[in-house]
Design an enzyme around this catalytic site. Structure first.
Site, PDB file in Angstrom:
ATOM      1  N   HIS A  76     -21.902 -47.675   9.338  1.00 12.15           N
ATOM      2  CA  HIS A  76     -21.713 -47.089  10.675  1.00 12.15           C
ATOM      3  C   HIS A  76     -23.049 -46.575  11.217  1.00 12.15           C
ATOM      4  CE1 HIS A  76     -21.248 -43.770   7.855  1.00 12.15           C
ATOM      5  NE2 HIS A  76     -21.177 -42.858   8.805  1.00 12.15           N
TER       6      HIS A  76
ATOM      7  N   HIS B 102     -25.624 -38.677   2.284  1.00  7.23           N
ATOM      8  CA  HIS B 102     -25.146 -38.266   3.595  1.00  7.23           C
ATOM      9  C   HIS B 102     -26.339 -37.606   4.286  1.00  7.23           C
ATOM     10  CE1 HIS B 102     -22.452 -36.329   6.658  1.00  7.23           C
ATOM     11  NE2 HIS B 102     -22.058 -37.591   6.672  1.00  7.23           N
TER      12      HIS B 102
ATOM     13  N   ASP C  23     -12.621 -41.867   9.493  1.00  9.88           N
ATOM     14  CA  ASP C  23     -12.561 -40.593   8.775  1.00  9.88           C
ATOM     15  C   ASP C  23     -11.202 -39.904   8.834  1.00  9.88           C
ATOM     16  OD1 ASP C  23     -15.174 -39.736   7.491  1.00  9.88           O
ATOM     17  OD2 ASP C  23     -15.902 -40.387   9.443  1.00  9.88           O
TER      18      ASP C  23
ATOM     19  N   ASP D 292     -16.679 -45.085  13.216  1.00 16.74           N
ATOM     20  CA  ASP D 292     -16.764 -43.661  12.852  1.00 16.74           C
ATOM     21  C   ASP D 292     -15.662 -42.852  13.521  1.00 16.74           C
ATOM     22  OD1 ASP D 292     -17.841 -41.598  11.394  1.00 16.74           O
ATOM     23  OD2 ASP D 292     -19.670 -41.397  12.554  1.00 16.74           O
TER      24      ASP D 292
ATOM     25  N   HIS E 283     -26.954 -43.541   6.848  1.00 18.89           N
ATOM     26  CA  HIS E 283     -27.416 -42.172   6.538  1.00 18.89           C
ATOM     27  C   HIS E 283     -28.693 -42.111   5.708  1.00 18.89           C
ATOM     28  CE1 HIS E 283     -24.316 -39.601   8.291  1.00 18.89           C
ATOM     29  NE2 HIS E 283     -23.404 -40.460   7.866  1.00 18.89           N
TER      30      HIS E 283
ATOM     31  N   HIS F  21     -15.731 -47.962   8.950  1.00 17.15           N
ATOM     32  CA  HIS F  21     -15.786 -46.521   8.683  1.00 17.15           C
ATOM     33  C   HIS F  21     -14.839 -45.755   9.592  1.00 17.15           C
ATOM     34  CE1 HIS F  21     -18.001 -43.161   6.782  1.00 17.15           C
ATOM     35  NE2 HIS F  21     -17.649 -42.508   7.877  1.00 17.15           N
TER      36      HIS F  21
ATOM     37  N   GLU G  83     -18.497 -41.666   1.150  1.00 19.24           N
ATOM     38  CA  GLU G  83     -19.618 -41.408   2.055  1.00 19.24           C
ATOM     39  C   GLU G  83     -20.560 -40.372   1.448  1.00 19.24           C
ATOM     40  OE1 GLU G  83     -20.574 -40.739   6.778  1.00 19.24           O
ATOM     41  OE2 GLU G  83     -18.625 -40.101   6.006  1.00 19.24           O
TER      42      GLU G  83
END
Length: 420
Positions: free
Chosen positions: A244, A182, A44, A352, A223, A42, A155
């Site tokens: 993650h 999420h 971003d 992350d 999540h 993961h 995500e």
């Protein structure tokens, strides 16, 4: 003559034994990463492109992003670039095409398409360094070519707008995992950080899991609530991932994975990919955040109608109470716990990076992965298990998901009626 050779033979044995003993943690880690580079679950970067640049690449240089910060505005430099990926031995990356769960679902679908587009454009800009991949064979090919195998993960289930047709089109565009929620609940799935629902997954939510696995889209349980984890694992017929997250036994944040779910993930053949965000790694940080939230609420009550007074009071509080962020040792502790609980075959890395404002000390950017492997080698991790952590576990999971999908290729798509 045999007797004359005996001392030489003994010397050779002693030398070999000393060489084996002399392997340092640095050497063990380096050997592991040479054999199996890092595959992170993961990152971003696409979110940073949206927030910082509105997805306009123009003069953006992904070879070096260390100058992308703005200290005057409190904006930190990005954590990821090609130079630091190489230094970190990262040779495969799931790029997260995250969009806000606050968006209405039709807008979320559009925004997800835009994020897939921007990441594909970044990859295409650097053909000598990056390769877009949608399967394990491509990842292996990219490694042989010394390129970063670049895969896409969505995500949050809001990215498909409640439509299995949209899920199929996202798969066609290259998405190879989807996090079921999420931070907010969906109509069909309960998040870890929203109000409880009567169930984790609704019947439609279970169909989402089934259709994902038929397509070969990895089911990601980061999540989601414990109920959603267990419901998804009950339906899943191929390995799942947690892209993650950490162990709830160490840090009690609801975002983390409880022991019962860890055990079920082992039985499923899946993988938990450890996160570097202090609030999910370190229990002291979680407790600090709760204390700070309490103090902020107190100051707002004391300064009703005076937001500047609250702001000034919190600035003083922050100065007197610096946040604990933990260290690389805390990440190693999370990995150790999961490996001891369910085995080294079921743990990976999902840092992350560029989706968090701060990481634990020692893991500030994507160049730092080798330091984590050294820390684990110092704890006694063998090279073979470090290789599993780096990428062998993720490769096994993806190949298993592909095999399941191939076996069910002739199954009819699961249908759901359109909503308008």
């Amino acid at each position: 003559m045999v007797a004359a050779l005996r001392p030489v033979f003994l010397f050779a044995l002693l030398f070999a034994a000393e060489s084996a003993v002399a392997a340092t943690p640095e050497q063990v880690a380096a050997a592991a990463l040479a054999a199996a580079p890092v595959w992170d679950g993961h990152n971003d970067v696409p979110e940073q492109m949206r927030d910082r640049r509105k997805n306009v690449l123009a003069d953006f240089d992904f070879r070096d992003t260390t100058s992308t910060g703005d200290a005057a505005k409190g904006i930190a430099p990005m954590m990821t670039d090609l130079r630091r990926l190489k230094a970190g031995k990262v040779a495969a990356q799931f790029w997260s095409v995250y969009v806000s769960a606050n968006l209405p679902e039709p807008q979320a679908v559009q925004a997800t398409l835009e994020q897939i587009d921007v990441m594909k454009r970044i990859i295409a800009r650097y053909p000598a360094e990056m390769q877009f991949c949608t399967d394990s064979a491509c990842v292996e090919s990219a490694w042989k070519a010394k390129k970063v195998a670049s895969l896409i993960g969505m995500e949050g289930g809001h990215s498909i707008g409640g439509s299995l047709a949209v899920l199929r089109q996202m798969h066609a565009l290259g998405a190879r995992y989807m996090t079921l929620t999420h931070f907010k609940n969906l109509a069909w799935a309960e998040s870890a950080t929203d109000v409880p629902m009567p169930q984790g997954l609704t019947p439609f939510g279970k169909d989402v899991v089934r259709e994902m696995q038929r397509l070969g889209v990895l089911v990601d349980l980061a999540h989601v609530s414990e109920k959603t984890m267990m419901d998804a694992l009950a339906v899943a017929r191929a390995p799942v991932i947690v892209s993650h997250s950490n162990a709830r036994a160490i840090n009690h944040h609801p975002r983390n994975v409880p022991d019962a779910a860890l055990d079920a993930i082992k039985a499923n053949g899946g993988i938990v990919m450890v996160n570097f965000y202090p609030a999910y790694v370190v229990e002291d940080t979680r407790q600090y955040n709760a204390r700070r939230a309490g103090e902020e609420a107190r100051q707002k009550a004391l300064n009703t109608g005076n937001p500047e007074g609250t702001k000034a009071a919190m600035a003083e509080w922050d100065k007197a109470n610096p946040a604990p962020i933990g260290s690389i040792a805390d990440v190693a502790g999370q990995i150790d716990y999961i490996a001891r609980r369910i085995g080294a075959d079921h743990v990976g890395l999902g840092g992350d990076m560029d989706g968090i404002e701060v990481s634990v000390k020692g893991m500030e950017d994507v160049s730092k992965y080798p330091d984590l492997f050294v820390a684990l080698a110092r704890r006694g991790w063998a090279q073979a298990d470090l290789e599993k952590l780096a990428s062998r576990n993720m490769m096994r999971v993806l190949k298993a998901a592909e095999a399941y999908s191939a076996a069910h290729r002739s199954d009819p798509p699961i249908e759901n009626p359109t909503s308008f």
